[in-house]
Design an enzyme around this catalytic site. Sequence first.
Site, mmCIF file in Angstrom:
data_model
loop_
_atom_site.group_PDB
_atom_site.id
_atom_site.type_symbol
_atom_site.label_atom_id
_atom_site.label_comp_id
_atom_site.label_asym_id
_atom_site.label_seq_id
_atom_site.Cartn_x
_atom_site.Cartn_y
_atom_site.Cartn_z
ATOM 1 N N SER A 153 0.835 -1.198 0.000
ATOM 2 C CA SER A 153 0.000 0.000 0.000
ATOM 3 C C SER A 153 0.867 1.244 0.000
ATOM 4 O O SER A 153 2.082 1.187 0.216
ATOM 5 C CB SER A 153 -0.909 0.012 1.238
ATOM 6 O OG SER A 153 -0.164 0.317 2.410
ATOM 7 N N LYS A 154 0.219 2.384 -0.202
ATOM 8 C CA LYS A 154 0.944 3.651 -0.197
ATOM 9 C C LYS A 154 1.620 3.911 1.143
ATOM 10 O O LYS A 154 2.599 4.648 1.221
ATOM 11 C CB LYS A 154 -0.019 4.810 -0.502
ATOM 12 C CG LYS A 154 -0.315 5.015 -1.978
ATOM 13 C CD LYS A 154 -1.090 6.298 -2.183
ATOM 14 C CE LYS A 154 -1.257 6.617 -3.665
ATOM 15 N NZ LYS A 154 -1.945 7.901 -3.879
#
Length: 491
Positions: free
Chosen positions: A259-260
């Site tokens: 994920s970011k």
Amino acid sequence: MANANVRVRFCPSPTGNPHVGLVRTALFNWAFARHHGGTLVFRIEDTDAARDSEESYEQLLDSMRWLGFDWDEGPEIGGPHAPYRQSQRMDIYKDVARKLLDGGYAYYCYCSTAELDARREAARAAGKPSGYDGHCRALTDEQIAAYRTDDREPIVRFRMPDEPITFTDLVRGELTFTPENVPDYGIVRANGAPLYTLVNPVDDALMEITHVLRGEDLLSSTPRQIALYKALTELGIAKSVPAFGHLPYVMGEGNKKLSKRDPQSSLNLYRERGFLPEGLLNYLSLLGWSLSADQDVFSIDEMVAAFDIKDVVPNPARFDLKKCEAINADHIRRLDVKAFIEACGPWLKAPHAPWAPEDFDQARWEAIAPHAQTRLTVLSDITKNVDFLFLKEPVEDEASWTKAMKEGSDALLRTARAKLESADWTSPESLKNAVLAAGEEHGLKLGKAQAPVRVAVTGRTVGLPLFESLEVLGKDKTLSRIDAALARLTA
């Protein structure tokens, strides 16, 4: 086989720093377009005013340039389907939404959030699908009038067909979605703002995109988009439905989707550490694709020549930072020395360099560069590898000093200094023989004998080849640093 009619798009949202999953998607689209001699459309999906920023937009463009991705239509270039920022295309979306409503492909939905939640909860309790139940699909004029009297602001929903939707995914093969799993969905908010579910397919249709290559996380929305494409085709807005290919997830630690928020997902991290674009892209291409079973390291040109979306595997790909670094190191070694010297430039200046600008010596740097090139994993490592050449004194590393300076090191250093003073300083082999001879006098092999010399001169126990380093540093500085180490040992 080349196909100049291929049109693909890369359409990120300008929110935060670009991440490696986004880069992998851009890479596959770019490589697919270049392989076929087709067109890459770079489009900015910036309709979320709360999250989008001009700073992120500029960062996206800068990242594309750094990675070497050129685009054929898009920001700063223009093209026949301009503008390429969704925030500048609102009138287009409003017009298409009106045509969908007029044609019966969409309808107004007056359901409140509370009503939707209650009906979803009831459906779940009954063991039924909890998606939208079509409540407003066929409202009477009286029902609509009652809702309007109640000052309800409707959203616009797209009317999904009542039969299964089947398509052939370029990566996953034939897929079928049944109606109960793909209910009617919103395309325009109550305030009139168009949703991603409308603007993305509309732009693809108007920009005549032929292939949509995107992440697996968007697969569930594909039947919705196919139904919308068919409606747009019937309305004369789209020419055809594009082919879809859904790229595998990139997994991080613990086999969770990267994920970011994961530190290793940020593209900026790799730029700041000194990854080569070629090295990073080579590794990212391996997250779902390979050139051959026995070749992990290759150029971007080799990838473009061989890239076929049908060779992408659907299985999740795990991001392995160690392998990414190893491949980057291979690409550093592939550079010619002149290109390597130039690539290291930013890390030999402020704010990275710990030495004063006037103490930097270009001739010394160029002399040591070929020896440094074989040792680096990332370009930022160059700073600590060559700092001994440009600092007035070697870096103080107490752990290295303690490890190298054993009992008797002072005697060894005195012998080594004497032999180095009479050695041939134009020959690393002569310097090696001097330290070897000093070690033999003290019953030490070369590895043990050179450790105190290395720490005295460079400050560290590991680094570039020692005798080439001594040659580049020069006789006077080398002997002076050995003297300083002896003074410390005997103080």
